[in-house]
Design a protein around this motif. Structure first.
Motif, PDB file in Angstrom:
ATOM      1  N   ARG A  25     181.697   8.073  33.042  1.00  0.00           N
ATOM      2  CA  ARG A  25     181.352   8.672  31.759  1.00  0.00           C
ATOM      3  C   ARG A  25     180.916   7.603  30.756  1.00  0.00           C
ATOM      4  N   ILE A  26     179.945   7.948  29.932  1.00  0.00           N
ATOM      5  CA  ILE A  26     179.492   7.080  28.850  1.00  0.00           C
ATOM      6  C   ILE A  26     180.226   7.483  27.579  1.00  0.00           C
ATOM      7  N   GLN A  27     180.723   6.509  26.846  1.00  0.00           N
ATOM      8  CA  GLN A  27     181.412   6.821  25.600  1.00  0.00           C
ATOM      9  C   GLN A  27     180.397   7.253  24.538  1.00  0.00           C
ATOM     10  N   PRO A  28     180.517   8.471  24.013  1.00  0.00           N
ATOM     11  CA  PRO A  28     179.587   8.915  22.964  1.00  0.00           C
ATOM     12  C   PRO A  28     179.906   8.196  21.655  1.00  0.00           C
ATOM     13  N   PRO A  29     178.962   8.247  20.692  1.00  0.00           N
ATOM     14  CA  PRO A  29     177.673   8.952  20.800  1.00  0.00           C
ATOM     15  C   PRO A  29     176.568   8.031  21.313  1.00  0.00           C
ATOM     16  N   LEU A  30     175.546   8.617  21.888  1.00  0.00           N
ATOM     17  CA  LEU A  30     174.365   7.872  22.299  1.00  0.00           C
ATOM     18  C   LEU A  30     173.502   7.634  21.064  1.00  0.00           C
ATOM     19  N   PRO A  31     172.997   6.413  20.865  1.00  0.00           N
ATOM     20  CA  PRO A  31     172.134   6.168  19.703  1.00  0.00           C
ATOM     21  C   PRO A  31     170.959   7.145  19.673  1.00  0.00           C
ATOM     22  N   PRO A  32     170.544   7.625  18.522  1.00  0.00           N
ATOM     23  CA  PRO A  32     169.409   8.556  18.446  1.00  0.00           C
ATOM     24  C   PRO A  32     168.106   7.882  18.862  1.00  0.00           C
ATOM     25  N   ALA A  33     167.102   8.704  19.150  1.00  0.00           N
ATOM     26  CA  ALA A  33     165.823   8.187  19.634  1.00  0.00           C
ATOM     27  C   ALA A  33     165.187   7.226  18.639  1.00  0.00           C
ATOM     28  N   GLY A  34     165.443   7.433  17.349  1.00  0.00           N
ATOM     29  CA  GLY A  34     164.887   6.536  16.341  1.00  0.00           C
ATOM     30  C   GLY A  34     165.402   5.120  16.458  1.00  0.00           C
ATOM     31  N   GLU A  35     166.604   4.966  17.024  1.00  0.00           N
ATOM     32  CA  GLU A  35     167.193   3.642  17.229  1.00  0.00           C
ATOM     33  C   GLU A  35     167.007   3.159  18.663  1.00  0.00           C
ATOM     34  N   LEU A  36     166.929   4.103  19.600  1.00  0.00           N
ATOM     35  CA  LEU A  36     166.838   3.745  21.012  1.00  0.00           C
ATOM     36  C   LEU A  36     165.958   4.768  21.722  1.00  0.00           C
ATOM     37  N   ARG A  37     164.660   4.479  21.810  1.00  0.00           N
ATOM     38  CA  ARG A  37     163.777   5.462  22.441  1.00  0.00           C
ATOM     39  C   ARG A  37     163.737   5.302  23.954  1.00  0.00           C
ATOM     40  N   ASP A  38     163.899   4.091  24.486  1.00  0.00           N
ATOM     41  CA  ASP A  38     163.755   3.805  25.918  1.00  0.00           C
ATOM     42  C   ASP A  38     165.127   3.541  26.537  1.00  0.00           C
ATOM     43  N   VAL A  39     165.552   4.436  27.466  1.00  0.00           N
ATOM     44  CA  VAL A  39     166.856   4.259  28.117  1.00  0.00           C
ATOM     45  C   VAL A  39     166.695   3.857  29.579  1.00  0.00           C
ATOM     46  N   THR A  40     165.489   3.464  29.969  1.00  0.00           N
ATOM     47  CA  THR A  40     165.256   2.962  31.321  1.00  0.00           C
ATOM     48  C   THR A  40     165.621   1.477  31.372  1.00  0.00           C
ATOM     49  N   HIS A  89     171.903  11.750  33.679  1.00  0.00           N
ATOM     50  CA  HIS A  89     172.136  13.067  33.079  1.00  0.00           C
ATOM     51  C   HIS A  89     172.728  12.932  31.679  1.00  0.00           C
ATOM     52  N   GLN A  90     173.634  11.992  31.509  1.00  0.00           N
ATOM     53  CA  GLN A  90     174.255  11.818  30.190  1.00  0.00           C
ATOM     54  C   GLN A  90     173.273  11.262  29.167  1.00  0.00           C
ATOM     55  N   LEU A  91     172.205  10.630  29.647  1.00  0.00           N
ATOM     56  CA  LEU A  91     171.214  10.053  28.737  1.00  0.00           C
ATOM     57  C   LEU A  91     170.130  11.045  28.333  1.00  0.00           C
ATOM     58  N   VAL A  92     169.707  11.922  29.279  1.00  0.00           N
ATOM     59  CA  VAL A  92     168.537  12.775  28.982  1.00  0.00           C
ATOM     60  C   VAL A  92     168.705  14.251  29.369  1.00  0.00           C
ATOM     61  N   ASN A  93     169.873  14.679  29.862  1.00  0.00           N
ATOM     62  CA  ASN A  93     170.099  16.093  30.241  1.00  0.00           C
ATOM     63  C   ASN A  93     169.171  16.547  31.366  1.00  0.00           C
ATOM     64  N   CYS A  94     169.275  15.917  32.530  1.00  0.00           N
ATOM     65  CA  CYS A  94     168.300  16.200  33.591  1.00  0.00           C
ATOM     66  C   CYS A  94     168.866  16.938  34.802  1.00  0.00           C
ATOM     67  N   LEU A  95     170.171  17.226  34.847  1.00  0.00           N
ATOM     68  CA  LEU A  95     170.753  17.854  36.026  1.00  0.00           C
ATOM     69  C   LEU A  95     171.247  19.268  35.729  1.00  0.00           C
ATOM     70  N   HIS A  96     171.005  20.163  36.680  1.00  0.00           N
ATOM     71  CA  HIS A  96     171.578  21.508  36.639  1.00  0.00           C
ATOM     72  C   HIS A  96     172.801  21.621  37.525  1.00  0.00           C
ATOM     73  N   GLU A  97     172.763  20.932  38.665  1.00  0.00           N
ATOM     74  CA  GLU A  97     173.863  21.025  39.623  1.00  0.00           C
ATOM     75  C   GLU A  97     174.184  19.642  40.181  1.00  0.00           C
ATOM     76  N   ILE A  98     175.478  19.349  40.275  1.00  0.00           N
ATOM     77  CA  ILE A  98     175.963  18.088  40.838  1.00  0.00           C
ATOM     78  C   ILE A  98     176.822  18.416  42.051  1.00  0.00           C
ATOM     79  N   PHE A  99     176.533  17.773  43.183  1.00  0.00           N
ATOM     80  CA  PHE A  99     177.371  17.944  44.371  1.00  0.00           C
ATOM     81  C   PHE A  99     177.533  16.594  45.076  1.00  0.00           C
ATOM     82  N   PHE A 100     178.065  15.647  44.306  1.00  0.00           N
ATOM     83  CA  PHE A 100     178.241  14.284  44.800  1.00  0.00           C
ATOM     84  C   PHE A 100     179.216  14.217  45.968  1.00  0.00           C
ATOM     85  N   GLU A 101     180.303  14.979  45.907  1.00  0.00           N
ATOM     86  CA  GLU A 101     181.300  14.921  46.981  1.00  0.00           C
ATOM     87  C   GLU A 101     180.699  15.398  48.297  1.00  0.00           C
ATOM     88  N   ALA A 102     179.926  16.479  48.253  1.00  0.00           N
ATOM     89  CA  ALA A 102     179.267  16.971  49.469  1.00  0.00           C
ATOM     90  C   ALA A 102     178.263  15.949  49.988  1.00  0.00           C
TER      91      ALA A 102
END
Length: 574
Positions: A25-40, A89-102
């Motif tokens: 888990r990432i500790q919130p809050p994530l800096p807004p896009a105005g402060e941090l546009r590139d999370v790659t 996912h925590q950076l940009v909301n890109c996942l609908h389903e997680i099945f890491f254990e499987a």
């Protein structure tokens, strides 16, 4: 007070987050896009170990070279990608389903198989693959962005196939040795150039969080750009593979209908065949896309999906294209390309225009023929596509949103509220008009043989995927640059070219828009907002020319990297 559908959406959204291990888990809050546009790049790397960075930033080809030989274990690779997907996912909301254990359980079985048999299960052995949330995976829910699909099978609470059915593509990927670890976000209805729904909310562009990741395979584009997956599969009915690929600096292919099996995947307006949705892979390199497509074809999908065409991977076409490239580089021959700077209806933004000029100049320096592409009206193609998207008058979307009573997003490009659907005679007339347009385009392409100097028509067309590099929310005004390819059912591959640069890609203050749509697109460009956004183009060939287009896309991409000084040997492996 929150409505019942808002509560259901929030519960599902939180349930996905709860599947991420606490140590990831990432500790919130994530800096807004105005402060941090590139999370790659360095930003996401801070959450990973050096070994995880090494694994996840290795090209698709490089990964399978190591997993299929036992140099890397499937478990180690899968865990690294699961961790990175969780961060993404925590950076940009890109996942609908997680099945890491499987996924890790599958990886353990693959490792055990390798130890016992001293060989891989298939060409994708141990390769983590993500899927757009249209594909059914056993034990995993499919919502396709609809609140009303939560806890159901495609909206039906009584259908026993929930958690049991697997899409044909999923079955084939498992047979090839791929490890499936997550499903990615989509816009509800799938009919949008942005990815937004009431469950996961908005999926942002990892390179520039002021902008969209694209749609409708937007979660795939964002996840792969953040290297949370080694490659993935989306669908494309109006640009939904190519748009996210271009917006996120990736390669992606829209093959002709029937090349990849669609059987068993959820869809909007299921049964509409005037303009068919197709499945296509995305990856960080052309060689990665080729690996995924070629591997799927090796499973003979035409034996299992009645709408699949029996066309295996044709090495002879690939070799012939490579021969053309080789002869061209040694001045013994020549390739010919069309360049479409605009479609006569909407002028692209400055970063797109510059990218087109960069590619045209490069091709000419390499000794190839370049002609300006002025085909039959693309406005006609876009109008045909738009009409087909609305054949049911919006009834299917209205039904699915009505299951929960949720609000439809304004970005959806189908009739809302619903209008009367087209009848059989009207649909027949549309199909006739489409057939006539296809003939006009075919004749135009054939006629270029007279001007290429090669004795044959052009080899491909370089064109925008969209009029903009990514897009600001609520400002996707025109899909004509992508949808015309779907109308034609042509093969098309995206190629990353450059990034938007506010110092170079300035506004043309003297430009006079030619129509209201053109004006809206023109006025939506802000050099400051767009700065740093990936800029991609598409290379289009005729129907079922996937082998040729992927080979040419790899060649052009490598030459672009050479010209910019960022070429790497592994990306050129075709």
């Amino acid at each position: 007070m929150a409505t019942s559908w808002e509560i259901a959406a929030k519960t599902k959204r939180e349930a996905v987050l709860d599947l991420i291990p606490k140590e990831w888990r990432i500790q919130p809050p994530l800096p807004p896009a105005g402060e941090l546009r590139d999370v790659t790049g360095s930003y996401i790397q801070q959450f990973l170990s050096p070994r995880e960075i090494e694994i996840t930033e290795t090209d698709t080809i490089g990964i399978v070279q190591r997993t299929t030989t036992g140099e890397w274990t499937a478990v180690e690779v899968t865990k690294a990608f699961c961790h990175r997907a969780a961060i993404a996912h925590q950076l940009v909301n890109c996942l609908h389903e997680i099945f890491f254990e499987a996924a890790l359980a599958d990886a353990k079985r693959l490792d055990a198989y390798f130890v016992e048999h001293k060989r891989p299960t298939g060409p994708l052995h141990g390769l983590p693959i993500s899927l757009k949330d249209q594909f059914h995976v056993k034990g995993v829910e499919t919502t396709m962005g609809y609140v009303g699909w939560i806890g159901t099978f495609e909206g039906d609470k009584t259908d026993p196939r929930r958690f049991e059915l697997e899409s044909e593509l999923v079955r084939e990927l498992r047979a090839l040795g791929a490890v499936l670890h997550c499903k990615t976000s989509v816009p509800a209805t799938l009919m949008s150039g942005e990815t937004i729904n009431n469950i996961i909310e908005y999926t942002w562009n990892p390179k520039n969080r002021h902008l969209s990741c694209g749609g409708s395979s937007g979660g795939e584009g964002a996840l792969i750009a953040l290297r949370g997956s080694a490659g993935g599969f989306g669908t494309d009915i109006g640009g939904s593979v190519r748009i996210p690929a271009a917006f996120n600096g990736l390669y992606g292919i829209r093959p002709s209908a029937g090349r990849i099996p669609y059987l068993g995947a959820a869809n909007s307006m299921d049964g509409q065949i005037s303009l068919r949705s197709v499945i296509g892979p995305l990856a960080s390199s052309a060689s990665g896309v080729k690996l995924l497509l070629k591997s799927v074809l090796s499973q003979h999908p035409w034996l299992y999906d009645p709408l699949c065409v029996e066309i295996p991977w044709r090495s002879e076409i690939e070799e012939h294209t490579l021969d053309l490239i080789q002869k061209s580089s040694s001045s013994q021959g020549q390739l010919a390309f069309g360049i479409m700077y605009d479609d006569g209806f909407v002028k692209p933004h400055p970063p797109i225009t510059r990218a087109l000029q960069v590619v045209a100049t490069l091709l000419q320096k390499l000794g190839h023929k370049v002609i300006e592409w002025k085909p039959p009206s693309h406005a006609t193609a876009a109008e045909l596509a738009s009409t087909i998207y609305g054949l049911d008058g919006g009834a299917d979307a209205s039904k699915q949103f009505g299951l929960s009573g949720e609000t439809m997003m304004p970005q959806v490009i189908i009739p809302n509220p619903p209008v009367p659907p087209k009848n059989a005679m009207e649909i027949a007339a549309i199909n006739i008009a489409k057939r006539e347009y296809l003939k006009l385009y075919m004749d135009y392409w054939n006629d270029t043989a007279a001007s290429t100097g090669t004795g044959r028509p052009i080899d491909g067309v370089i064109a925008p995927v969209a009029p903009h590099a990514a897009v600001q929310p609520m400002k996707y005004f025109y899909v004509g640059y992508s949808a015309f390819v779907n109308t034609l059912d042509y093969s098309s591959v995206t190629i990353p070219v450059t990034e938007a640069d506010k110092a170079v890609d300035v506004v043309d203050g003297n430009y006079t828009p030619i129509n209201d749509t053109d004006r809206a697109v023109y006025e939506s460009y802000d050099p400051e907002i767009y700065h740093g956004a990936p800029v991609g183009l598409q290379l289009m060939g005729r129907r079922f020319q996937e082998e040729k287009m992927l080979t040419l896309a790899g060649y052009i991409g490598d030459e672009l990297r050479r010209a910019s000084g960022s070429w790497s040997p592994i990306s050129s492996q075709l």
